[in-house]
Design an enzyme around this catalytic site. Structure first.
Site, mmCIF file in Angstrom:
data_model
loop_
_atom_site.group_PDB
_atom_site.id
_atom_site.type_symbol
_atom_site.label_atom_id
_atom_site.label_comp_id
_atom_site.label_asym_id
_atom_site.label_seq_id
_atom_site.Cartn_x
_atom_site.Cartn_y
_atom_site.Cartn_z
ATOM 1 N N HIS A 141 36.050 40.052 78.720
ATOM 2 C CA HIS A 141 36.390 38.976 77.778
ATOM 3 C C HIS A 141 36.356 37.625 78.486
ATOM 4 O O HIS A 141 36.673 36.600 77.867
ATOM 5 C CB HIS A 141 37.802 39.186 77.211
ATOM 6 C CG HIS A 141 37.929 40.340 76.262
ATOM 7 N ND1 HIS A 141 37.013 40.616 75.279
ATOM 8 C CD2 HIS A 141 38.893 41.295 76.127
ATOM 9 C CE1 HIS A 141 37.403 41.674 74.583
ATOM 10 N NE2 HIS A 141 38.534 42.105 75.093
ATOM 11 N N ARG A 297 41.801 48.944 63.031
ATOM 12 C CA ARG A 297 42.761 48.524 62.010
ATOM 13 C C ARG A 297 42.082 48.614 60.653
ATOM 14 O O ARG A 297 42.188 49.617 59.982
ATOM 15 C CB ARG A 297 43.283 47.108 62.326
ATOM 16 C CG ARG A 297 44.522 46.699 61.543
ATOM 17 C CD ARG A 297 44.950 45.274 61.892
ATOM 18 N NE ARG A 297 43.914 44.304 61.573
ATOM 19 C CZ ARG A 297 43.819 43.649 60.416
ATOM 20 N NH1 ARG A 297 44.714 43.829 59.475
ATOM 21 N NH2 ARG A 297 42.823 42.798 60.205
ATOM 22 N N GLY A 299 38.641 46.900 60.196
ATOM 23 C CA GLY A 299 37.198 46.837 60.445
ATOM 24 C C GLY A 299 36.424 46.188 59.316
ATOM 25 O O GLY A 299 35.320 46.616 58.968
HETATM 26 P P1 PAP Z 1 39.477 44.342 71.934
HETATM 27 O O1 PAP Z 1 39.236 42.875 72.074
HETATM 28 O O2 PAP Z 1 40.918 44.724 72.155
HETATM 29 O O3 PAP Z 1 38.535 45.177 72.738
HETATM 30 P P2 PAP Z 1 37.865 44.682 69.588
HETATM 31 O O4 PAP Z 1 37.323 46.059 69.562
HETATM 32 O O5 PAP Z 1 36.970 43.585 70.037
HETATM 33 O O6 PAP Z 1 39.235 44.676 70.376
HETATM 34 O O7 PAP Z 1 38.338 44.293 68.122
HETATM 35 C C1 PAP Z 1 39.073 45.132 67.301
HETATM 36 C C2 PAP Z 1 38.573 44.884 65.890
HETATM 37 O O8 PAP Z 1 37.337 45.595 65.687
HETATM 38 C C3 PAP Z 1 39.546 45.414 64.850
HETATM 39 O O9 PAP Z 1 39.358 44.549 63.734
HETATM 40 P P3 PAP Z 1 40.452 44.360 62.569
HETATM 41 O O10 PAP Z 1 41.772 44.131 63.223
HETATM 42 O O11 PAP Z 1 39.991 43.183 61.767
HETATM 43 O O12 PAP Z 1 40.405 45.614 61.776
HETATM 44 C C4 PAP Z 1 38.997 46.802 64.607
HETATM 45 O O13 PAP Z 1 39.422 47.382 63.417
HETATM 46 C C5 PAP Z 1 37.506 46.521 64.618
HETATM 47 N N1 PAP Z 1 36.698 47.717 64.878
HETATM 48 C C6 PAP Z 1 36.956 48.717 65.753
HETATM 49 N N2 PAP Z 1 35.984 49.630 65.707
HETATM 50 C C7 PAP Z 1 35.088 49.205 64.780
HETATM 51 C C8 PAP Z 1 33.868 49.747 64.270
HETATM 52 N N3 PAP Z 1 33.383 50.894 64.695
HETATM 53 N N4 PAP Z 1 33.224 49.025 63.340
HETATM 54 C C9 PAP Z 1 33.697 47.849 62.882
HETATM 55 N N5 PAP Z 1 34.849 47.298 63.318
HETATM 56 C C10 PAP Z 1 35.537 47.963 64.262
#
Ligand code: PAP
Length: 334
Positions: A141, A297, A299
């Site tokens: 990051h 969460r 997505g």
């Molecule tokens: P990080 O910075 O802690 O690594 P990161 O994976 O970048 O987190 O972001 C998490 C977000 O991606 C969450 O979004 P939300 O809170 O708006 O829901 C998570 O739900 C979403 N996310 C995780 N996996 C996927 C996926 N396979 N497809 C789309 N969105 C996803």
């Protein structure tokens, strides 16, 4: 009589000496940096224009000295909560598509975060990645401006997301992992801090812009992806990703629907429903222990509509317009 310190005898002790020196420098540095309110921890520090927690500052100093990239390495970079988990799953499964079949895929049993190392949470002594298969994948990051040039000369995939959705996602995540000993961060406070740039790795806009500009200068070296585009046309974006990583899909693979299979496997619905992603924790070095379910969460694109008033939305959009004007970058869904 002057007693000189015993000279280090082995490579290991020389590295330990360097490590101890960096730790002292870091302690001193923290005394001098501007402090702001943290979301996950108590304080963030402004280091060279970016708000980072103290562990992350120490780690960039250590990475500068100890991390040895290889020219074939590929880095996934993102501002927190912009789609890292998704991209990790996609990059890993695209590169390793000859190793697994869909009925017994690695991702059915392992959280995407564990598929390749998160550089920011590495701790001394660093893992020896020398013999990892090439191309080695790493996630970070860190803003581009803080990374040493030996790293920024490698290939990067950057994923960008609407700042309004990033804010909502980050606030929810922070509420989950913030120590219960600290006063919770109210949403209104998080909003103000975010707009002022004060959130882990912020300001959001400077982070995105540094990678965007670099991608315009070196499109062969930086693939700039958008979360919203990936949601809209995942197959097209995964084809781009595969070609960028040097593994384009062959005609035969296209005929067999291999791209669609990867997209399906890495979809939010599929991954978030797997037992391995509902239970247990992921250890991010000494940085944090995160429940695997917290990486998933909703997505969705546009969840901000459930949280931001019209005035709040306009304030964030105004900052984006101002910061991105003349850059050609438009964030969020069209
Ligand atoms: P990080 O910075 O802690 O690594 P990161 O994976 O970048 O987190 O972001 C998490 C977000 O991606 C969450 O979004 P939300 O809170 O708006 O829901 C998570 O739900 C979403 N996310 C995780 N996996 C996927 C996926 N396979 N497809 C789309 N969105 C996803």
């Amino acid at each position: 009589m002057l007693i000189s310190p015993t000279p280090p005898t082995t490579q290991e002790s020389k590295e330990d000496t360097q490590h101890n020196k960096i730790c002292k420098e870091h302690e001193h540095l923290l005394q001098t940096l501007p402090k702001g309110n943290g979301w996950m921890v108590q304080h963030l520090y402004n280091y060279n224009g970016f708000w980072l927690n103290s562990y992350i500052i120490k780690n960039i100093l250590l990475l500068n000295t100890f991390f040895k990239p290889q020219p074939s390495d590929i880095f996934l970079a993102s501002f927190m909560k912009s789609g890292t988990t998704w991209l990790k799953a996609l990059m890993f499964s695209t590169l390793n598509r000859h190793r697994y079949n869909s009925s017994d895929h690695h991702l059915l049993h392992h959280n995407p975060q564990s598929t390749f190392p998160y550089l920011d949470s590495e701790c001394y002594p660093f893992t020896d990645f020398t013999n990892a298969p090439s191309p080695r994948l790493f996630a970070t990051h860190y803003p581009r401006l803080l990374l040493p040039s030996c790293i920024t000369s490698c290939k990067f995939v950057y994923v960008c997301r609407d700042p309004k959705d990033v804010l909502i996602s980050k606030w929810h995540f922070a509420c989950k992992i913030r120590s219960k000993d600290l006063k919770p961060v109210a949403f209104e406070e998080a909003f103000e801090l975010f707009c002022d740039g004060v959130s882990d790795y912020g300001p959001y806009w400077d982070h995105v812009l540094s990678y965007w500009k670099a991608s315009l200068e070196s499109p062969d070296m930086i693939l700039f992806l958008k979360y919203e585009e990936m949601k809209k046309q995942p197959v097209v974006e995964v084809r781009k990703l595969a070609a960028f990583m040097g593994k384009p899909f062959t005609v035969e693979e296209e005929e067999k629907g291999e791209v669609e299979k990867i997209v399906e496997l890495c979809s939010f619905e599929k991954l978030s429903g797997l037992e391995v992603n509902k239970n247990g924790v992921e250890k991010l070095g000494k940085l944090a222990v995160v429940e695997r379910g917290d990486f998933f969460r909703k997505g969705e694109v546009g969840d901000w509509k459930n949280y931001l008033s019209e005035e709040m939305k306009e304030r964030i959009d105004r900052i984006s317009d101002e910061k991105f004007k003349d850059s050609g970058l438009i964030v969020g869904a069209n």
